[in-house]
Design a protein around this motif. Structure first.
Motif, mmCIF file in Angstrom:
data_model
loop_
_atom_site.group_PDB
_atom_site.id
_atom_site.type_symbol
_atom_site.label_atom_id
_atom_site.label_comp_id
_atom_site.label_asym_id
_atom_site.label_seq_id
_atom_site.Cartn_x
_atom_site.Cartn_y
_atom_site.Cartn_z
ATOM 1 N N LEU A 242 0.820 -1.543 0.189
ATOM 2 C CA LEU A 242 -0.113 0.038 -0.137
ATOM 3 C C LEU A 242 0.583 1.221 -0.056
ATOM 4 N N GLY A 243 2.118 1.551 0.938
ATOM 5 C CA GLY A 243 2.604 2.080 0.523
ATOM 6 C C GLY A 243 3.458 2.634 -0.087
ATOM 7 N N SER A 244 3.492 1.765 -1.154
ATOM 8 C CA SER A 244 4.337 1.505 -2.279
ATOM 9 C C SER A 244 3.274 2.111 -3.417
ATOM 10 N N VAL A 245 2.560 2.466 -3.213
ATOM 11 C CA VAL A 245 1.409 3.310 -4.231
ATOM 12 C C VAL A 245 1.598 5.170 -3.986
ATOM 13 N N LEU A 246 2.433 5.779 -4.366
ATOM 14 C CA LEU A 246 2.558 7.009 -4.344
ATOM 15 C C LEU A 246 1.440 7.737 -5.064
ATOM 16 N N GLY A 247 1.371 8.668 -3.521
ATOM 17 C CA GLY A 247 0.315 10.038 -5.228
ATOM 18 C C GLY A 247 0.921 10.645 -6.050
ATOM 19 N N SER A 248 2.136 11.033 -5.149
ATOM 20 C CA SER A 248 2.815 12.129 -6.574
ATOM 21 C C SER A 248 3.481 11.080 -8.449
ATOM 22 N N LEU A 249 3.018 10.304 -8.585
ATOM 23 C CA LEU A 249 3.330 9.380 -9.400
ATOM 24 C C LEU A 249 1.449 8.903 -10.144
ATOM 25 N N VAL A 250 0.950 9.020 -9.256
ATOM 26 C CA VAL A 250 -0.530 8.435 -9.564
ATOM 27 C C VAL A 250 -1.240 9.838 -10.084
ATOM 28 N N ASN B 141 12.185 14.613 -6.443
ATOM 29 C CA ASN B 141 11.739 13.546 -4.965
ATOM 30 C C ASN B 141 10.552 13.720 -5.420
ATOM 31 N N ALA B 142 9.606 12.705 -5.307
ATOM 32 C CA ALA B 142 8.352 11.763 -5.487
ATOM 33 C C ALA B 142 7.383 12.567 -4.025
ATOM 34 N N GLY B 143 7.977 13.224 -3.938
ATOM 35 C CA GLY B 143 6.682 13.276 -2.381
ATOM 36 C C GLY B 143 6.320 14.966 -2.884
ATOM 37 N N GLY B 144 5.368 15.512 -1.527
ATOM 38 C CA GLY B 144 4.791 16.154 -2.232
ATOM 39 C C GLY B 144 4.923 18.332 -1.329
ATOM 40 N N THR B 145 6.567 17.402 -1.022
ATOM 41 C CA THR B 145 6.941 19.210 -1.244
ATOM 42 C C THR B 145 7.397 19.472 -2.856
ATOM 43 N N ASN B 146 8.181 18.459 -3.503
ATOM 44 C CA ASN B 146 8.616 18.353 -4.735
ATOM 45 C C ASN B 146 7.311 18.750 -5.725
ATOM 46 N N ALA B 147 6.082 17.997 -5.203
ATOM 47 C CA ALA B 147 5.168 18.002 -6.412
ATOM 48 C C ALA B 147 4.329 19.302 -5.856
ATOM 49 N N ARG C 208 12.582 4.259 -5.793
ATOM 50 C CA ARG C 208 12.616 5.448 -5.831
ATOM 51 C C ARG C 208 11.218 6.129 -5.299
ATOM 52 N N GLY C 209 10.672 6.700 -3.861
ATOM 53 C CA GLY C 209 10.160 7.416 -3.618
ATOM 54 C C GLY C 209 9.817 8.491 -2.586
ATOM 55 N N GLY C 210 9.076 8.882 -1.750
ATOM 56 C CA GLY C 210 9.273 10.152 -0.901
ATOM 57 C C GLY C 210 10.173 9.890 0.231
ATOM 58 N N LYS C 211 9.728 10.791 0.907
ATOM 59 C CA LYS C 211 10.578 11.575 2.196
ATOM 60 C C LYS C 211 10.054 10.238 3.176
ATOM 61 N N GLY C 212 8.667 10.537 3.097
ATOM 62 C CA GLY C 212 7.943 9.813 3.891
ATOM 63 C C GLY C 212 7.056 10.635 5.293
ATOM 64 N N HIS D 169 6.056 3.980 1.030
ATOM 65 C CA HIS D 169 6.231 5.236 0.345
ATOM 66 C C HIS D 169 7.477 5.013 0.081
ATOM 67 N N VAL D 170 8.902 5.134 1.171
ATOM 68 C CA VAL D 170 10.434 5.590 0.711
ATOM 69 C C VAL D 170 10.902 4.389 -0.063
ATOM 70 N N TYR D 171 10.078 3.798 0.038
ATOM 71 C CA TYR D 171 11.249 2.751 -1.155
ATOM 72 C C TYR D 171 10.550 1.183 -1.815
ATOM 73 N N PRO D 172 9.372 2.019 -2.951
ATOM 74 C CA PRO D 172 8.154 1.860 -3.324
ATOM 75 C C PRO D 172 8.712 0.358 -4.255
ATOM 76 N N VAL D 173 8.519 -0.639 -4.187
ATOM 77 C CA VAL D 173 9.059 -2.244 -5.025
ATOM 78 C C VAL D 173 8.302 -1.651 -6.701
#
Length: 196
Positions: A14-22, A38-44, A111-115, A102-106
């Motif tokens: 579930l954590g491996s589903v990244l909001g920024s990539l979706v 980074n695949a996180g909210g701040t970069n988004a 390559r994920g966000g910072k959590g 979230h940080v290490y998404p399969v």
């Protein structure tokens, strides 16, 4: 132990589903190729704007709410509930797994966000009262320094302190707080280098 392992694995997935990539797929962009990478909210927020970032945060917080608030209480077919597994440790294991996912998404080459947003969702289920001191420290730090990453690290560092002061006998929460403070500092190691 099968229940603990299987539910932790599901939480990680579930954590491996990244909001920024979706959200990026819907918009036709890969957030990891823009801004900080980074695949996180701040970069988004910085690269795609507030509406996009809001969608990212809702997905990243929502998956943690599912992983920590719903998954531990589900009776999995063929597995059921293991009376030897303490429910608090199970919830903490799922919370840890969803953040690590979230940080290490399969699904996305690890390559994920910072959590941070996913951790907020996990804490909202485990101990909602802890969100207030985290938010106060985060806001104060960002207002004084302008560094979101520093605010995130210091805000997360309040978790083990809060857990220890509020419930010193609840070792699952105290352990989770210490682990997440260290993990979030690790995921922000590039920020630390830049701030130096």
């Amino acid at each position: 132990m099968l229940e603990l392992g299987l539910k932790s694995l599901i939480a990680y997935l579930l954590g491996s589903v990244l909001g920024s990539l979706v959200m990026g797929r819907l918009r036709g962009v890969d957030i990891r190729e823009q801004g900080s990478g980074n695949a996180g909210g701040t970069n988004a927020l910085r690269t795609q704007g507030s509406r996009f970032a809001l969608g990212v945060v809702l997905i990243d917080v929502g998956k943690a709410l599912l992983a920590v608030g719903v998954l531990p209480g589900l009776a999995l077919p063929g597995v059921g509930f293991d009376p030897a597994v303490d429910s608090r440790w199970l919830a903490v294991a799922c919370a840890t797994a969803v953040v690590v996912g979230h940080v290490y998404p399969v699904w996305y080459e690890f390559r994920g966000g910072k959590g941070a947003a996913t951790l907020i969702g996990a804490v909202a289920v485990l101990a909602p009262a802890a969100l207030l001191p985290v938010a106060v420290v985060w806001l104060g730090c960002v207002a004084l320094t302008g560094y979101v990453g520093l605010g995130t690290m210091l805000g997360t560092a309040t978790l083990p302190v809060f857990f220890w002061l509020a419930e010193p006998r609840l070792m699952p929460l105290v352990s989770f707080g210490v682990l997440m403070a260290a993990f979030i500092a690790y995921t922000h190691r590039a920020n630390i280098s830049r701030m130096r």
